[in-house]
Write an enzyme that holds these catalytic residues in place. Sequence first.
Site, mmCIF file in Angstrom:
data_model
loop_
_atom_site.group_PDB
_atom_site.id
_atom_site.type_symbol
_atom_site.label_atom_id
_atom_site.label_comp_id
_atom_site.label_asym_id
_atom_site.label_seq_id
_atom_site.Cartn_x
_atom_site.Cartn_y
_atom_site.Cartn_z
ATOM 1 N N LYS A 129 0.816 -1.220 0.000
ATOM 2 C CA LYS A 129 0.000 0.000 0.000
ATOM 3 C C LYS A 129 0.854 1.276 0.000
ATOM 4 C CE LYS A 129 -4.083 -1.975 0.028
ATOM 5 N NZ LYS A 129 -3.745 -3.391 -0.099
HETATM 6 C C1 LIG Z 1 -10.119 -2.970 -1.281
HETATM 7 C C2 LIG Z 1 -9.448 -3.693 -0.156
HETATM 8 N N1 LIG Z 1 -10.156 -3.934 0.956
HETATM 9 C C3 LIG Z 1 -9.618 -4.555 2.016
HETATM 10 C C4 LIG Z 1 -8.306 -4.988 1.990
HETATM 11 C C5 LIG Z 1 -7.791 -5.744 3.163
HETATM 12 O O1 LIG Z 1 -6.643 -5.195 3.711
HETATM 13 P P1 LIG Z 1 -5.726 -6.055 4.693
HETATM 14 O O2 LIG Z 1 -4.869 -6.922 3.831
HETATM 15 O O3 LIG Z 1 -4.942 -5.015 5.433
HETATM 16 O O4 LIG Z 1 -6.606 -6.833 5.581
HETATM 17 C C6 LIG Z 1 -7.512 -4.769 0.858
HETATM 18 C C7 LIG Z 1 -6.126 -5.236 0.837
HETATM 19 O O5 LIG Z 1 -5.460 -5.403 -0.098
HETATM 20 C C8 LIG Z 1 -8.111 -4.120 -0.252
HETATM 21 O O6 LIG Z 1 -7.412 -3.900 -1.366
#
Ligand SMILES: Cc1ncc(COP(=O)(O)O)c(C=O)c1O
Length: 377
Positions: free
Chosen positions: A183
């Site tokens: 990210k």
């Molecule tokens: C649109 C979206 N929502 C939720 C997430 C979930 O994030 P995490 O991996 O920190 O749980 C991501 C992660 O890539 C994402 O791209």
Amino acid sequence: MERIPVAGPWITPKEISYVTDAVTNAWYGKANIYNERFEKAFADYIGARFAISLPSCTAAIHLSLLSLGIGPGDEVVVPDITWIASAAPVTYVGATPVFADVDSKTWCLSAHSLEECITPKTKAVIPVDLYGNMPDMDATRDIAKRRGIAVIEDAAEAIGSEYRGAKAGSFGDAGVFSFHGSKTLTTGEGGMLVTDREDVYQRSLVLRDHGRRPGDKMFFNTEIAYKYRMSSMQAALGLAQLERIDELVARKRQIFSWYRTQLADTGGVTLNYEAPGTKNTYWMVTAILDQKFKITKDLLLKWMSEINIDCRPFFHPLSSLPAYEHTEQSNQARRRNFVSYQINPYGINLPSGLNLTEKQVQHICDALKVILQRHGK
Ligand SMILES: Cc1ncc(COP(=O)(O)O)c(C=O)c1O
């Protein structure tokens, strides 16, 4: 040329010094100092009253749903095009995800499709700021207000993006962010829940800490809940990154502008859209190829990989995944979600790591142009 990775962070001596300080000093009475500073600075940046640091964005969506009282028998509308983490927590709480179509320009939730998907069981909608693009927030919020449903804005991919001057993540009853290593702002793994609602904040604090209210009688839990805390080392990394957020966002926009310039004269390639009144932070530069090329994303990924360029597929519709394949909701979505099914086979994410150089972008675009020329006739 060396292999070009698809995503990655920008770490400087500042991050290393904050993490070193956390691992050295953030113990005993100071165990929480970096979490407190990161949460406060994050809330200020987004323009929200409260922020809670968490181990992931998935956890943030889970806590948002729980603290909004969503559970068995309820439906939650999510866009069909997103990472599964937007929808999986809906199942964790015993509710049913309903997959709405996306808009052909923003690739984010279509307000029209949202309206179509709402039933008397609908309790919330999770618009996703896909790849840093912003959905039509005014329309989404109007519908949510009129139909009496909550909004959880999934801004996992969109830190720094804006809609009519307000920051991504500030539009819902809760907003959620991911700090995964890919990210724009990273803590390695991590997430944040932001909200203006005192009730959502207080409930999330209890739920993330095994059912204890801050200051409760020690080891005397009032309910069975979760262990969702971010470590101080992660919070220190996040704080250092947040203090550099303008620089990180500017670099993302610069990388996108290199691609836009390189591909300006290449017909049949659509890049991320920046709707009037929005600021896109282009987490992933994304190209949708015209169907005339007859090049699917899988083929393109393979060809790019063979020349040492790592790309990613545009998200497959959730309703097409084996995980959801046999549900009634998927059957309906496959029939309804024309745009999702039309664009996803021809889309890829191009390398967008923060360490990318203009020369690498030129190399990637040259490679793409050669492929398109070969197949354009
Ligand atoms: C649109 C979206 N929502 C939720 C997430 C979930 O994030 P995490 O991996 O920190 O749980 C991501 C992660 O890539 C994402 O791209």
